[in-house]
Design a protein around this motif. Sequence first.
Motif, short mmCIF file in Angstrom:
data_model
loop_
_atom_site.label_atom_id
_atom_site.label_comp_id
_atom_site.label_asym_id
_atom_site.label_seq_id
_atom_site.Cartn_x
_atom_site.Cartn_y
_atom_site.Cartn_z
N GLY A 23 1.02 -1.12 -0.19
CA GLY A 23 0.00 0.27 0.13
C GLY A 23 0.60 1.20 0.32
O GLY A 23 1.96 1.20 0.25
N THR A 24 0.40 2.09 -0.74
CA THR A 24 1.00 3.42 -0.97
C THR A 24 0.53 4.68 -0.66
O THR A 24 -1.15 4.47 -1.47
N ALA A 25 0.75 5.80 0.15
CA ALA A 25 -0.44 7.08 0.16
C ALA A 25 0.21 7.67 -1.31
O ALA A 25 1.79 8.64 -0.86
N GLY A 64 -1.10 10.76 -2.04
CA GLY A 64 -1.50 12.00 -1.55
C GLY A 64 -0.91 11.99 -0.55
O GLY A 64 0.03 11.76 0.48
N VAL A 65 -1.81 12.56 0.81
CA VAL A 65 -1.72 12.14 2.30
C VAL A 65 -2.21 10.86 2.53
O VAL A 65 -2.49 9.86 1.95
N ALA A 66 -1.43 10.92 3.30
CA ALA A 66 -1.44 9.52 4.13
C ALA A 66 -2.36 8.86 4.17
O ALA A 66 -3.67 9.45 5.19
N PHE A 67 -2.20 7.54 4.72
CA PHE A 67 -3.69 7.16 5.34
C PHE A 67 -4.03 7.03 6.73
O PHE A 67 -2.47 5.68 7.28
N ASP A 68 -5.05 5.93 7.28
CA ASP A 68 -5.10 5.36 8.52
C ASP A 68 -5.63 4.12 8.82
O ASP A 68 -5.69 4.11 7.55
#
Lengths: 235, 235, 235, 235, 235, 235
Positions: free
Chosen positions: F199-201, F203-207
């Motif tokens: 998994g790659t963010a 744009g913004v990082a993911f929670d």
Amino acid sequence: MSTRVDGRADDELRPIKITRNWLDHPAGSVLIEFGRTRVLCAASASEGVPRWRKGSGLGWVTAEYAMLPAATNTRSDRESVRGRIGGRTHEISRLIGRSLRAVIDYKALGENTIQIDCDVLQADGGTRTAAVTGAYIALADACATLGVTQALTGSVAAISVGIVDGVPRLDLPYVEDVRAETDMNVVMTGEGRFVEVQGTAEGVAFDRAELDALLALAEKGCADLTRMQQEALDS
Amino acid sequence: MSTRVDGRADDELRPIKITRNWLDHPAGSVLIEFGRTRVLCAASASEGVPRWRKGSGLGWVTAEYAMLPAATNTRSDRESVRGRIGGRTHEISRLIGRSLRAVIDYKALGENTIQIDCDVLQADGGTRTAAVTGAYIALADACATLGVTQALTGSVAAISVGIVDGVPRLDLPYVEDVRAETDMNVVMTGEGRFVEVQGTAEGVAFDRAELDALLALAEKGCADLTRMQQEALDS
Amino acid sequence: MSTRVDGRADDELRPIKITRNWLDHPAGSVLIEFGRTRVLCAASASEGVPRWRKGSGLGWVTAEYAMLPAATNTRSDRESVRGRIGGRTHEISRLIGRSLRAVIDYKALGENTIQIDCDVLQADGGTRTAAVTGAYIALADACATLGVTQALTGSVAAISVGIVDGVPRLDLPYVEDVRAETDMNVVMTGEGRFVEVQGTAEGVAFDRAELDALLALAEKGCADLTRMQQEALDS
Amino acid sequence: MSTRVDGRADDELRPIKITRNWLDHPAGSVLIEFGRTRVLCAASASEGVPRWRKGSGLGWVTAEYAMLPAATNTRSDRESVRGRIGGRTHEISRLIGRSLRAVIDYKALGENTIQIDCDVLQADGGTRTAAVTGAYIALADACATLGVTQALTGSVAAISVGIVDGVPRLDLPYVEDVRAETDMNVVMTGEGRFVEVQGTAEGVAFDRAELDALLALAEKGCADLTRMQQEALDS
Amino acid sequence: MSTRVDGRADDELRPIKITRNWLDHPAGSVLIEFGRTRVLCAASASEGVPRWRKGSGLGWVTAEYAMLPAATNTRSDRESVRGRIGGRTHEISRLIGRSLRAVIDYKALGENTIQIDCDVLQADGGTRTAAVTGAYIALADACATLGVTQALTGSVAAISVGIVDGVPRLDLPYVEDVRAETDMNVVMTGEGRFVEVQGTAEGVAFDRAELDALLALAEKGCADLTRMQQEALDS
Amino acid sequence: MSTRVDGRADDELRPIKITRNWLDHPAGSVLIEFGRTRVLCAASASEGVPRWRKGSGLGWVTAEYAMLPAATNTRSDRESVRGRIGGRTHEISRLIGRSLRAVIDYKALGENTIQIDCDVLQADGGTRTAAVTGAYIALADACATLGVTQALTGSVAAISVGIVDGVPRLDLPYVEDVRAETDMNVVMTGEGRFVEVQGTAEGVAFDRAELDALLALAEKGCADLTRMQQEALDS
């Protein structure tokens, strides 16, 4: 009445000069000149064959063609510096190798390899045909050095022909080559059979009559070269 | 009483042969021979300089050295085919470039580039020193062609020296080179100053007295070569 | 009265720092610092030798030099990314290898290979001389690890010297190196004999007196380094 | 009475299948099948021309040929992994490019580039001739997409011919190709003129009568292909 | 009761050591150690951006990862010598670049480029996570040097987790890494959000419960690293 | 109520089409289509294993991924012409290889190698997941051809998931992929265990909640693909 820049007849070769044993180290070597085109042909012999041919009892002949940077009108980049060999170089190396292999009896050669190097010292059109023609002599000398003259089943020579200003001509120098509508390189055996025919329409496509005229010119040119090769080898 | 294979005195050069204008295209060209070592030096001139020098009003001189595959005793691989240039080739190309730049006035050259190509056609020791010595003449001819003879601030020549069987000797051929305990290449200006001194202990390290003996030999050799360069350029 | 930027005398080395066993994996390793120049030298031992040496009973020592991209004033490109090794890198790798082989008894080493890696972590002039000097210590440690200390027939150290503003100076940092008229790298054995002498005129050519002055400085510098190498190995 | 493995007459093409617009992205695309040989031809159009042609008002057409690893009988290595393009690939790419440029009016094309990609998905002999024949259709579609149909001055098609067991035959599959004594690839315009003639003696050299027979077969084959190309473009 | 070779708890990091400004030249530099893993991270700043980004007003951050040959248990080949970068190196360079770009405001950076170099001096597992963690600090220092601290929108840190002998563990050294059934690298922001999650089953595939356990460990590890980064930057 | 461009539900796959035995030569081959994404997967079997595995009694499976130049929206350069493989290509080739090896019993395979080639003929997002999913079927066919079906210990399939405009979605086409804030590729076995999670963010990082939602979608997608793989193999 010729209109060629150097006064030649349309079916006339440039002055051909063949200097055998120009180098001390390789088994055979020739400096061949077609007018101002000057190619150094070396035939290096070594025992053994490439891996894929080991144990077959058969020999191998391969060739590499290259051009010195200052050989051309304007300096060209060195392929070793660019790190890759260009398509044209590949193409000509393969042509020379195929041409020479056409007159080799691999069995008589035994498990030996002859590596041909054709380095163009000066280029003025027809470098590949000079290379084939000179390489054959270096190859013959290398076979003699190895004591396997019977590995040669014949001779090969090559010449360029082209249609310039609508006229079929033999042995094009650079100034004619760039203006040629059709350009053909022909490799023939000493017996007058074809080994390679490579014709290319540079401008308009050519018809069958033009093709026939070019083939006839090439047959004459190769016959002339065959005679000169024989004289060089006899001397 | 010399014990050299070719009967030379220990401080004697091999026969040197310089043929100017061996090629038609480049601004200057020389075939130079140190005995059986034969190097073709070409100096190609072009307008403009590399990007990092643009607008400086200064010229540039650079060099490339290479060896034909069949130049050596046993054929060596073609660097263009291997896809990379070996360390030795790089090293010598850089040496030649530095040596020539030592006698160039970039400002007088103007924003022009002279590209030197030194191609070894046959190798028998001393190829890099023959290359420097011949390249200087090609460079001088190129400067004349460009009309900027004042860009040359002097001349350069180079020679190899070495200690063979305990004896300092000048201008080593291959058979001496491989047996040398110490091997040194020296580049000097026509005025007798040093441009490059590259000494290497092949076997045991050398002492100061040996180093001095080698330098003295090199000074003599370079003086001789300077004279021959001048004669060639005067002819 | 010195005018050097760092207040050193003209014949004085920069502060030298030698940290042995900086790495856990290789048989020998040293972080060596010549002032701000910082080179990590590793000596990796492996059984066996290159193919061309198999069955000879002799060992082999080889070296590779490289510079981290951020080692220099302005970042330099990574050679692995460019896909080819530059001439300077080749040249220095070869110098280091030759220097170390000058003190190796291949027979005593047996059919083992020692691979030296000299990676410049920070560059401030003299990286190749720091590399040789540090690599010798890593090599000595590797020989000890292999239990073949008798394979080392002596020690080697290297230093740069140059003429800056007309004054001969020892151990040039970058700011002096770029201004030097003449630049020389000298590799010597612990016994004071020469292994390599590489002098280059950057600007005007140098005369024999200047050459002698530089050699004298280098002899002093190498003697100092030899003492420090010994202290490091004794500790 | 044919003795060909697939029951064809000696002057009969294999089943030819042409699927236009096999891809969504490029301006033109064709999946062409000569029997089991399957080549995907794409023509990508872009504004602008290579640097050496800028400002000339003329367009450019170039081609690249490649083979998927699993296209052949036994898997072949990927050229991108080997890091270099082989001679055969270079040679065929150049042939395709020249063939297509023979029917292009650069001026009518304007400063646009059409890049042809011919990727062999499955190989069973004749991949280069299928590539030229399919690429022409992709090129025609790309010209239509660009709105410059007048840039096409004619059509081109290509076929292989060869002498197998002494018999001249058209459109050789792999099993015939490897046994052929002579192998020829011919590229012709829709009007029956020659663009390329490339004949090679694989075994013994061929004579003029054999050459003539092969040319006659090729003329018939190209005429048949020209008809099929037209039908495909009309549909 | 831990059974880890170094006595750590399963959710405990190795000793982390961060040395800022380890180099003199780049805008930011850090030597970071995760146990025996030692990575030198440098952030070089330069004006301007790659061609495809010019005139956009936006900056750029990119990264290169490499390993010194002697960093590993048994020496690995130098990628510059092999002439090509391996897949693993490419993969990690891309990971580091993406991770850092996740906390960069390109607009605030302006048309500047920050080039990150992460060179592994010694490898003992977790080199890519140490690289990301150290690179962030070098990047922060470079932003400060450039006077654009507002270009940093947060912090990033990375850690490896894995299942070894059925037990989820944090920050695997080499001996655990090679035995791990599942190996995961996690990059997180200082605020506890995910930037990268890369989990790989080395042996048997893992189930959702195992995945959850690993993610929990990684969250703890990254939080610990975030604290240490902050301390280092505050000092 | 879906807002997807093609009217799909957020948890719905694109139309999947699997054509077995699309090629004649390799032991197994599949043309797999995920919507407009079209990947040709070939599994070539050969006796023997790489050198480092000889004599182990164990087999080997490896993979190469590549993209045809005209597969993408705007033509991309050919990696063989550029002379080097890009990082993305390396990364995906390694992913495919690892994924397939997760379901291989090397001992049951014996000392045979299966080489997987995944060539993207047309790209519209999800090429790596289509490649893994298709490659499994080609691998299964190759195992059957070799008579070692017991070498397969399970099946693998792969799917992409991502968060687009804040909504988690399955199987992203190109237009969604470029807009995705987070992008994840998941490889699972037919039994529902994880092989790879990447998994790659963007744009913004993911929670963590977003991560869980994506994993759930991927589990559904892989289960659907597993069913289709089974149907294809049963037909």
